[in-house]
Design a protein around this motif. Structure first.
Motif, PDB file in Angstrom:
ATOM      1  N   GLU A  65       0.901  -1.442  -0.099  1.00  0.00           N
ATOM      2  CA  GLU A  65       0.078   0.045   0.046  1.00  0.00           C
ATOM      3  C   GLU A  65       0.777   1.223   0.118  1.00  0.00           C
ATOM      4  O   GLU A  65       0.678   2.405  -0.793  1.00  0.00           O
ATOM      5  CB  GLU A  65      -1.056   0.015   1.240  1.00  0.00           C
ATOM      6  CG  GLU A  65      -2.111  -0.976   1.198  1.00  0.00           C
ATOM      7  CD  GLU A  65      -3.008  -1.022   0.048  1.00  0.00           C
ATOM      8  OE1 GLU A  65      -3.317   0.161  -0.403  1.00  0.00           O
ATOM      9  OE2 GLU A  65      -3.330  -2.014  -0.609  1.00  0.00           O
ATOM     10  N   ASN A 122       2.744   1.168  -3.785  1.00  0.00           N
ATOM     11  CA  ASN A 122       1.958   1.146  -4.788  1.00  0.00           C
ATOM     12  C   ASN A 122       0.960   2.126  -4.891  1.00  0.00           C
ATOM     13  O   ASN A 122       0.323   2.194  -6.126  1.00  0.00           O
ATOM     14  CB  ASN A 122       1.502  -0.130  -5.298  1.00  0.00           C
ATOM     15  CG  ASN A 122       2.507  -1.085  -5.367  1.00  0.00           C
ATOM     16  OD1 ASN A 122       3.659  -0.826  -5.657  1.00  0.00           O
ATOM     17  ND2 ASN A 122       2.092  -2.313  -5.344  1.00  0.00           N
ATOM     18  N   THR A 123       0.464   2.476  -3.719  1.00  0.00           N
ATOM     19  CA  THR A 123      -0.665   3.662  -3.719  1.00  0.00           C
ATOM     20  C   THR A 123      -0.290   4.768  -3.174  1.00  0.00           C
ATOM     21  O   THR A 123      -0.716   5.919  -3.524  1.00  0.00           O
ATOM     22  CB  THR A 123      -1.852   2.807  -2.883  1.00  0.00           C
ATOM     23  OG1 THR A 123      -2.277   1.636  -3.450  1.00  0.00           O
ATOM     24  CG2 THR A 123      -3.223   3.715  -2.915  1.00  0.00           C
ATOM     25  N   SER A 151      -0.663   0.662 -12.994  1.00  0.00           N
ATOM     26  CA  SER A 151      -1.258  -0.132 -12.268  1.00  0.00           C
ATOM     27  C   SER A 151      -0.865  -1.689 -12.694  1.00  0.00           C
ATOM     28  O   SER A 151       0.194  -1.844 -13.179  1.00  0.00           O
ATOM     29  CB  SER A 151      -2.910  -0.176 -12.144  1.00  0.00           C
ATOM     30  OG  SER A 151      -3.363  -1.003 -11.410  1.00  0.00           O
ATOM     31  N   SER A 168      -3.472  -3.173  -3.581  1.00  0.00           N
ATOM     32  CA  SER A 168      -2.848  -1.828  -3.963  1.00  0.00           C
ATOM     33  C   SER A 168      -2.874  -1.235  -5.095  1.00  0.00           C
ATOM     34  O   SER A 168      -3.099   0.066  -5.421  1.00  0.00           O
ATOM     35  CB  SER A 168      -1.501  -1.943  -3.521  1.00  0.00           C
ATOM     36  OG  SER A 168      -0.596  -2.665  -4.407  1.00  0.00           O
ATOM     37  N   LYS A 169      -2.970  -2.006  -6.255  1.00  0.00           N
ATOM     38  CA  LYS A 169      -3.146  -1.581  -7.850  1.00  0.00           C
ATOM     39  C   LYS A 169      -4.560  -1.335  -8.078  1.00  0.00           C
ATOM     40  O   LYS A 169      -4.767  -0.332  -8.805  1.00  0.00           O
ATOM     41  CB  LYS A 169      -2.718  -2.576  -8.605  1.00  0.00           C
ATOM     42  CG  LYS A 169      -1.117  -2.759  -8.628  1.00  0.00           C
ATOM     43  CD  LYS A 169      -0.344  -1.582  -9.101  1.00  0.00           C
ATOM     44  CE  LYS A 169       1.179  -1.935  -9.117  1.00  0.00           C
ATOM     45  NZ  LYS A 169       2.060  -0.591  -9.717  1.00  0.00           N
ATOM     46  N   ALA A 181      -6.620  -0.112  -5.810  1.00  0.00           N
ATOM     47  CA  ALA A 181      -6.674   1.343  -5.303  1.00  0.00           C
ATOM     48  C   ALA A 181      -6.038   2.489  -5.963  1.00  0.00           C
ATOM     49  O   ALA A 181      -6.582   3.685  -6.160  1.00  0.00           O
ATOM     50  CB  ALA A 181      -6.118   1.533  -3.784  1.00  0.00           C
ATOM     51  N   LEU A 182      -4.979   2.082  -6.875  1.00  0.00           N
ATOM     52  CA  LEU A 182      -4.290   3.240  -7.669  1.00  0.00           C
ATOM     53  C   LEU A 182      -5.455   3.669  -8.994  1.00  0.00           C
ATOM     54  O   LEU A 182      -5.435   4.659  -9.376  1.00  0.00           O
ATOM     55  CB  LEU A 182      -3.140   2.508  -8.157  1.00  0.00           C
ATOM     56  CG  LEU A 182      -2.208   3.495  -9.181  1.00  0.00           C
ATOM     57  CD1 LEU A 182      -2.062   4.852  -8.481  1.00  0.00           C
ATOM     58  CD2 LEU A 182      -1.179   2.824  -9.538  1.00  0.00           C
TER      59      LEU A 182
END
Length: 245
Positions: free
Chosen positions: A114, A117-118, A142, A159-160, A162-163
Motif C-alpha cells: 500500500e 504502490n498507492t 497499475s 494496492s493496484k 486502489a491506484l
C-alpha cells in the motif's frame, strides 16, 4: 548528438526508473524530446543508466526519491520549481510485488504494498500537479492484477486496484489543467517479477508470453503527450489479451 531547445525543456518525472519498465519509459520519453528526471532508490544503477542515456545526446537527470517519503517529494518539487524545468508530466511507475497467498501474507507485507504502490503515487500527484502550470499529464502504472483474480497476488492486486480508484478521483480534481490516466500492463519481463512463479499469469494470455518493457513505453509516451489531449480518467490495459479471456 541532439541539440536541446527551450521547447524540449518540458520535464517529465519518472519514478522507479533505474531499471525495468521505468528505465524503458524514461528512455523513450527522452528520445521524443522531453527532459526526463529519473528517480529511484537504486542510486548506483539509476546513475549509470542516466549516464548511458546522456551519452546518446538526451536530456536526462537522476535524483534519489523514496516514493513513500513525503519529505522526499517536497524536496524534489522544490528543486524543480527552482530551475527552468517546465514540469509537464509524471509517470508513477515505482512499484513492488511480493507474491504470496492470503494465508501467508503478513500485515507488514500488505502495508508495504500500500505504501509503495498507492501512497507513493498519491504523494507524487499532490507534490507535482501544482507545478504543471499550463497543461500536464500524469500516468499511473497499475496492473491487470487489479482487474482479474489470481491466487498469490492479494496485497499487490489490492494496492493496484486502489491506484485505479485514485486515478479517477485525481482526474476529476485536477481537470482541466492536468490529465490523469492509468495503465494496466499484464506480465512484464522485469526484475520486479522475480518473486512470481515462472511465467506469472502470462501463460493464460492469448499471446502467451511476458511483455518486454519497451512494448509498454509507447502507451506511456502517448498519454504524456498532447496527442492524448482529450483523454483523462481512463484505464488502459496492455496485456497480451489476458483480460480478453
Amino acid at each position: 548528438m541532439n541539440t536541446i531547445t527551450a521547447v524540449q525543456r518540458r520535464t517529465v518525472v519518472v519514478t522507479g526508473a533505474a531499471r525495468g519498465q521505468g528505465a524503458a519509459h524514461a528512455a523513450l520519453l527522452a528520445r521524443t524530446g522531453y527532459r526526463v528526471v529519473m528517480t529511484d532508490v537504486l542510486d548506483e544503477i539509476g546513475e549509470q543508466y542516466a549516464a548511458t542515456v546522456r551519452t546518446r545526446g538526451y536530456d536526462v537527470d537522476y535524483r534519489r526519491l523514496d516514493v513513500t517519503d513525503e519529505a522526499d517529494w517536497a524536496r524534489l518539487a522544490s528543486s524543480l520549481a527552482a530551475t527552468d524545468a517546465a514540469v509537464c508530466g509524471l509517470v508513477n511507475n515505482a512499484g513492488i510485488l511480493r507474491y504470496g497467498l492470503i494465508s501467508d501474507t503478513s500485515v507488514q507485507t500488505w502495508t508495504l504494498h500500500e505504501r509503495v504502490n498507492t501512497l507513493g503515487p498519491f504523494l507524487g500527484i499532490r507534490a507535482l500537479a501544482p507545478l504543471m502550470t499550463t497543461t500536464g499529464s500524469i500516468v499511473n502504472v497499475s496492473s491487470t492484477a487489479a482487474l482479474v483474480g489470481s491466487a498469490g497476488y492479494a496485497a499487490y492486486a489490492a494496492s493496484k486496484a486502489a491506484l485505479i480508484a485514485l486515478t479517477k478521483v485525481a482526474a476529476v480534481e485536477c481537470a482541466p489543467r492536468v490529465r490523469v490516466n492509468v495503465v494496466c500492463p499484464g506480465g512484464v519481463a522485469t526484475p520486479m517479477n522475480d518473486d512470481e512463479p515462472a511465467g506469472g499469469t502470462s501463460s493464460d494470455a492469448p499471446l502467451a508470453r511476458r511483455a518486454r518493457p519497451e512494448e509498454i513505453s509507447p502507451l506511456i509516451q502517448y498519454l504524456i503527450s498532447e496527442a492524448s489531449s482529450f483523454v483523462t480518467g481512463s484505464t488502459f490495459t496492455i496485456d497480451g489479451g489476458l483480460t480478453a479471456v
